[in-house]
Write an enzyme that holds these catalytic residues in place. Structure first.
Site, mmCIF file in Angstrom:
data_model
loop_
_atom_site.group_PDB
_atom_site.id
_atom_site.type_symbol
_atom_site.label_atom_id
_atom_site.label_comp_id
_atom_site.label_asym_id
_atom_site.label_seq_id
_atom_site.Cartn_x
_atom_site.Cartn_y
_atom_site.Cartn_z
ATOM 1 N N TYR A 1 15.354 29.659 10.094
ATOM 2 C CA TYR A 1 14.124 30.369 10.452
ATOM 3 C C TYR A 1 13.862 30.307 11.941
ATOM 4 C CZ TYR A 1 12.502 30.676 5.593
ATOM 5 O OH TYR A 1 12.363 30.956 4.272
ATOM 6 N N LYS B 1 0.851 -1.204 0.000
ATOM 7 C CA LYS B 1 0.000 0.000 0.000
ATOM 8 C C LYS B 1 0.885 1.251 0.000
ATOM 9 C CE LYS B 1 -0.373 -0.229 5.022
ATOM 10 N NZ LYS B 1 -1.165 -0.762 6.147
HETATM 11 C C1 PLP Z 1 -0.381 -1.861 6.719
HETATM 12 C C2 PLP Z 1 -0.937 -3.165 7.145
HETATM 13 C C3 PLP Z 1 -0.106 -4.264 7.415
HETATM 14 C C4 PLP Z 1 1.412 -4.157 7.430
HETATM 15 O O1 PLP Z 1 1.827 -3.611 8.648
HETATM 16 P P1 PLP Z 1 3.399 -3.423 8.991
HETATM 17 O O2 PLP Z 1 3.399 -2.909 10.377
HETATM 18 O O3 PLP Z 1 3.901 -2.401 8.012
HETATM 19 O O4 PLP Z 1 4.020 -4.740 8.814
HETATM 20 C C5 PLP Z 1 -0.689 -5.469 7.707
HETATM 21 N N1 PLP Z 1 -2.037 -5.608 7.751
HETATM 22 C C6 PLP Z 1 -2.865 -4.566 7.512
HETATM 23 C C7 PLP Z 1 -4.337 -4.771 7.604
HETATM 24 C C8 PLP Z 1 -2.348 -3.315 7.222
HETATM 25 O O5 PLP Z 1 -3.175 -2.297 7.005
#
Ligand code: PLP
Length: 353
Positions: free
Chosen positions: A251, A34
């Site tokens: 800044y 994702k």
């Molecule tokens: C993002 C996600 C993962 C992966 O999690 P990590 O901590 O990056 O390993 C697994 N399951 C679901 C449902 C997620 O949304």
């Protein structure tokens, strides 16, 4: 010449990190890609991870892109479909969908085709974000089992505390109790649970962050887990100056020198995805040596302390995170987690693979 900033994506490190997952678990691996593969580039990351047993992401268009690129594995939509209009695409591209809400079941029931959909039924075991409550589960299970469009059901849940105490015990036992009477595949574990909670592995594990070479734990380094950094964000010094005691940098003049110092300006700022919240003292590598930022990060530049690096000059290589500079250390100093830094890499940063 363009700005010297670039992100180098080391695809062989992705393959190494997938092997670390395989060593930790004999379950099938649903590689989580994702958010553009956590900022690494969806198609290129999937290519490097082509040994994975499946891919999980959010956007149906990305899922279609993976299919069209030739990936034959299951492709799971982690939040399922967002409207009934997406259902024909799921069928056409053989996408697997999470079902987490009554609304989704209604859309599915109104969908006329017998299309052999594979669904992952999400149970809320304590995260209270997505999924069916324990008391809804039996009725939902009955509805799906008798549904003409559903070919197979996998049961899933997601942990809130896989990476810290008290851990997954409460959620795991609720999930096990609820699902004990169903002989169906199961999926529970993210990266932290893959590494720390073998009892939760089930049939499919869902690694994300560990594939990208970062530790899911606050107190264990990625290196200690055998993970290699995949993304290295680097740039160069574009200016070097001497300042006197009492001079300020950046800044808001939030940093003021206690004595004479040598300061370097790096071509990297928050518009590149470097966190503006990184306080003075955030670690950085200059010519392979560790130093730290001083003053506020600005849009296109940040400043570093070169007082102990007399060799550093305009053109010296700076590593913001990645090879030799663990992203977890940078994230900690900026009050965030590596996930956020990786996903926030800005489109203007050239990527080399
Ligand atoms: C993002 C996600 C993962 C992966 O999690 P990590 O901590 O990056 O390993 C697994 N399951 C679901 C449902 C997620 O949304």
């Amino acid at each position: 010449m363009s700005r010297p900033i670039q992100a180098h994506i080391e695809l062989s490190a992705l393959r190494n990190n997938l092997r670390v997952v395989r060593r930790a678990s004999s379950a099938r691996v649903m590689a989580v890609v994702k958010a553009n593969a956590y900022g690494h580039g969806l198609l290129q990351a999937a290519e490097a991870l082509s040994d994975a047993d499946g891919f999980a992401l959010l956007d149906v268009r990305d899922a279609v892109a993976l299919r069209e690129a030739g990936f034959r594995q299951p492709i799971l939509l982690l939040e399922g479909f967002f409207s009934r209009d997406e259902l024909p695409l799921l069928a056409e591209y053989e996408l697997t969908t999470v079902i987490h809400s009554q609304q989704q079941i209604e859309w599915l029931e109104a969908y006329p085709r017998r299309n052999g959909l594979a669904v992952w039924l999400k149970i809320n075991s304590g995260m209270n974000r997505l999924g069916f409550a324990a008391q809804e589960f039996p009725a939902v299970m009955e509805r799906l089992k008798s549904h003409r469009a559903v070919r197979e059901v996998t049961l899933m849940t997601h942990f809130a505390l896989a990476d810290e105490a008290p851990g997954v015990a409460t959620q795991l036992s609720l999930f096990e109790q609820l699902t004990a009477n169903h002989r169906l595949p199961r999926s529970l574990a993210n990266s932290a649970a893959i590494l720390h909670h073998p009892a939760s592995h089930g049939d499919w594990v869902r690694p994300g962050i560990m594939l990208y070479g970062s530790s899911p734990f606050a107190d264990v380094s990625a290196e200690a887990l055998g993970l290699q950094p995949v993304m290295t964000l680097s740039s160069e010094l574009i200016s070097v100056r001497e300042i006197k005691a009492g001079d300020a940098v950046g800044y808001g003049a939030t940093f003021r020198a206690g004595q004479a110092m040598r300061i370097g300006t790096v071509a990297c700022g928050y518009a590149d995805g470097y966190p503006r919240h990184a306080a003075s003292g955030t670690p950085v590598l200059v010519d392979g040596k560790r130093t730290h930022t001083v003053g506020r990060v600005s849009m296109d530049m940040l400043s570093v302390d070169l007082s102990d690096l007399p060799e550093a000059r305009v053109g010296s290589r700076v590593v913001l995170w990645g090879e030799g500079m663990p992203i977890d250390d940078v994230a900690r100093a900026a009050g965030t987690i590596s996930y956020e830094l990786l996903c926030a890499l800005a489109p203007r940063v050239p990527v080399r693979r």
